[in-house]
Design a protein around this motif. Structure first.
Motif, PDB file in Angstrom:
ATOM      1  N   ASP A  99     -24.416  -8.020  39.314  1.00 29.53           N
ATOM      2  CA  ASP A  99     -25.264  -7.062  40.031  1.00 29.53           C
ATOM      3  C   ASP A  99     -25.614  -7.570  41.431  1.00 29.53           C
ATOM      4  OD1 ASP A  99     -27.403  -8.855  39.840  1.00 29.53           O
ATOM      5  OD2 ASP A  99     -28.486  -7.714  38.325  1.00 29.53           O
TER       6      ASP A  99
ATOM      7  N   ARG B 148     -26.685 -11.533  39.165  1.00 32.36           N
ATOM      8  CA  ARG B 148     -26.786 -11.723  37.712  1.00 32.36           C
ATOM      9  C   ARG B 148     -25.738 -10.883  36.985  1.00 32.36           C
ATOM     10  NH1 ARG B 148     -31.353 -14.682  37.053  1.00 32.36           N
ATOM     11  NH2 ARG B 148     -32.995 -14.432  38.624  1.00 32.36           N
TER      12      ARG B 148
ATOM     13  N   MET C 296     -24.508  -8.359  34.319  1.00 33.50           N
ATOM     14  CA  MET C 296     -25.071  -7.227  33.584  1.00 33.50           C
ATOM     15  C   MET C 296     -24.621  -7.306  32.127  1.00 33.50           C
ATOM     16  SD  MET C 296     -24.588  -4.178  36.407  1.00 33.50           S
ATOM     17  CE  MET C 296     -22.917  -4.638  36.896  1.00 33.50           C
TER      18      MET C 296
ATOM     19  N   ASP D  10     -29.058 -10.209  33.445  1.00 32.50           N
ATOM     20  CA  ASP D  10     -29.924  -9.274  34.178  1.00 32.50           C
ATOM     21  C   ASP D  10     -31.058  -8.719  33.317  1.00 32.50           C
ATOM     22  OD1 ASP D  10     -28.436  -7.608  32.516  1.00 32.50           O
ATOM     23  OD2 ASP D  10     -28.268  -6.005  34.011  1.00 32.50           O
TER      24      ASP D  10
END
Length: 357
Positions: free
Chosen positions: A243, A247, A249, A270
């Motif tokens: 993302d 991070r 997802m 995330d």
């Protein structure tokens, strides 16, 4: 009857921090497991600030991977690329996987061997011991806890903490921040808020802040947040699953979105929650259950879902006190100290790895 090693599924884990290490131990006899980590050891990082004022403490919190992973191939190298089915490392090797787990956490700089890491803590201790005045830059949990360790073990030293935010510990409530601030002030730590320090313009041990103040210090410690260790993923098969915050997802099973055989756990995910060691352990518990289902050839409908966990923040203040924030109450003093500050959960974590506390 157990499958032979040749028949076992191959699970590659990238990252040997809290999440990756505990996960590797949990499944080491269920699959052919490979742990890829840049260093040869697992470090219980929430104990590192104690080791800076008490180097022998590091002997219990820096643990060679080989001491608790008897049935895992340990690869002391950095992962550099991922394709569908293979992980490549900086030393020129590649490792095939049926299942992959990314557990790289935050980016940090660690030496490769345990001996080098223990030597680092000795040198940091000498740096603190020989200084009359110490500057700490950063008022998050690392900066606050380091200030607390030094203030308690070396009360004669002048400690200054500079933080660019309007309050300390911005990840917790203002009430918890105020309790930490009051405690530091009571220990004669000077706290300067809403300021930053130019670490490139140090002259004769004099530091300048963004507000023009000068600070005299014999040494400094930079205690600011570390970025997520995911930049290398942007050139891999997982690039579309990262993302905007870097991070990975993940879905409710901790599978990386778009990849049915790739999981992620710990700080790199995330999930909308605090990034703490005990929460990473919860990620591992769910992921281990789900890997067991898949390794046994079970139906995906049997996979368990992560539903979040009880969130609490514990910040140690020296050896006997602390600040704790729970969903409905914030407390400080000896009770949080008893929970965390004495051993900093090092004994508990060692037991999770099957070692003596």
């Amino acid at each position: 009857m157990e499958n032979s090693s040749a028949d076992k599924k191959r699970v590659v884990i990238v990252g040997g921090g809290a999440a990756g290490s505990i996960l590797a131990r949990s499944i080491q006899f269920l699959a052919h497991v490979v742990l890829i980590d840049e260093k040869e050891y697992f470090e219980i990082t929430w104990g590192m600030l104690r080791a800076m004022v008490e180097p022998p403490f590091a002997e219990r919190m820096v643990i060679n991977h080989s001491d608790y992973l008897s049935n895992v191939d340990i690869v002391a190298s950095a992962a550099t690329n991922i394709t569908n089915g293979k992980v490549f490392t900086a030393d020129g090797r590649s490792f095939a996987y049926d299942y992959l787990v990314i557990a790289t956490g935050h980016k940090d700089s660690f030496p490769k061997t345990k001996a080098e890491r223990l030597s680092y803590f000795e040198s940091e201790f000498e740096k603190i011991k020989s200084a009359d005045s110490i500057l700490i830059v950063g008022g998050g949990p690392t900066g606050v806890e380091l200030a607390g360790e030094i203030a308690v073990d070396f009360p004669e030293k002048k400690v200054t903490l500079v933080h660019r935010g309007s309050r300390l510990l911005e990840f917790v409530s203002s009430k918890a921040s105020k309790k930490a601030l009051d405690w530091l002030i009571s220990k004669r730590v000077e706290v300067l808020l809403d300021q930053s320090v130019n670490l490139d313009g140090i002259t004769d041990g004099v530091y300048k802040t963004s507000k023009g103040e000068t600070i005299k210090a014999d040494c400094h410690f930079l205690c600011i947040g570390k970025p997520v260790a995911s930049s290398w993923l942007t050139e891999t098969v997982l690039k579309d699953s990262v993302d905007t915050h870097g991070r990975l997802m993940v879905d409710e099973h901790f599978r990386v979105k778009g990849h049915l055989n790739v999981f992620a756990v710990g700080d790199i995910t995330d999930t909308k929650e605090m990034k703490q060691g005990y929460i990473a352990e919860k990620h591992v518990h769910v992921t281990v259950k789900n890997l067991k289902v898949l390794l046994d050839g079970g139906n995906e409908s049997k996979m368990v879902k992560y539903k979040g966990t009880f969130q609490a923040a514990l910040v140690s203040l020296g050896r006997k006190e602390g600040v704790a924030e729970f969903p409905f109450i914030t407390i400080s003093g000896c009770i949080p100290g008893k929970i965390k500050s004495g051993d900093l959960f090092v004994g508990k974590t060692r037991k999770l790895l099957g070692l003596k506390p």
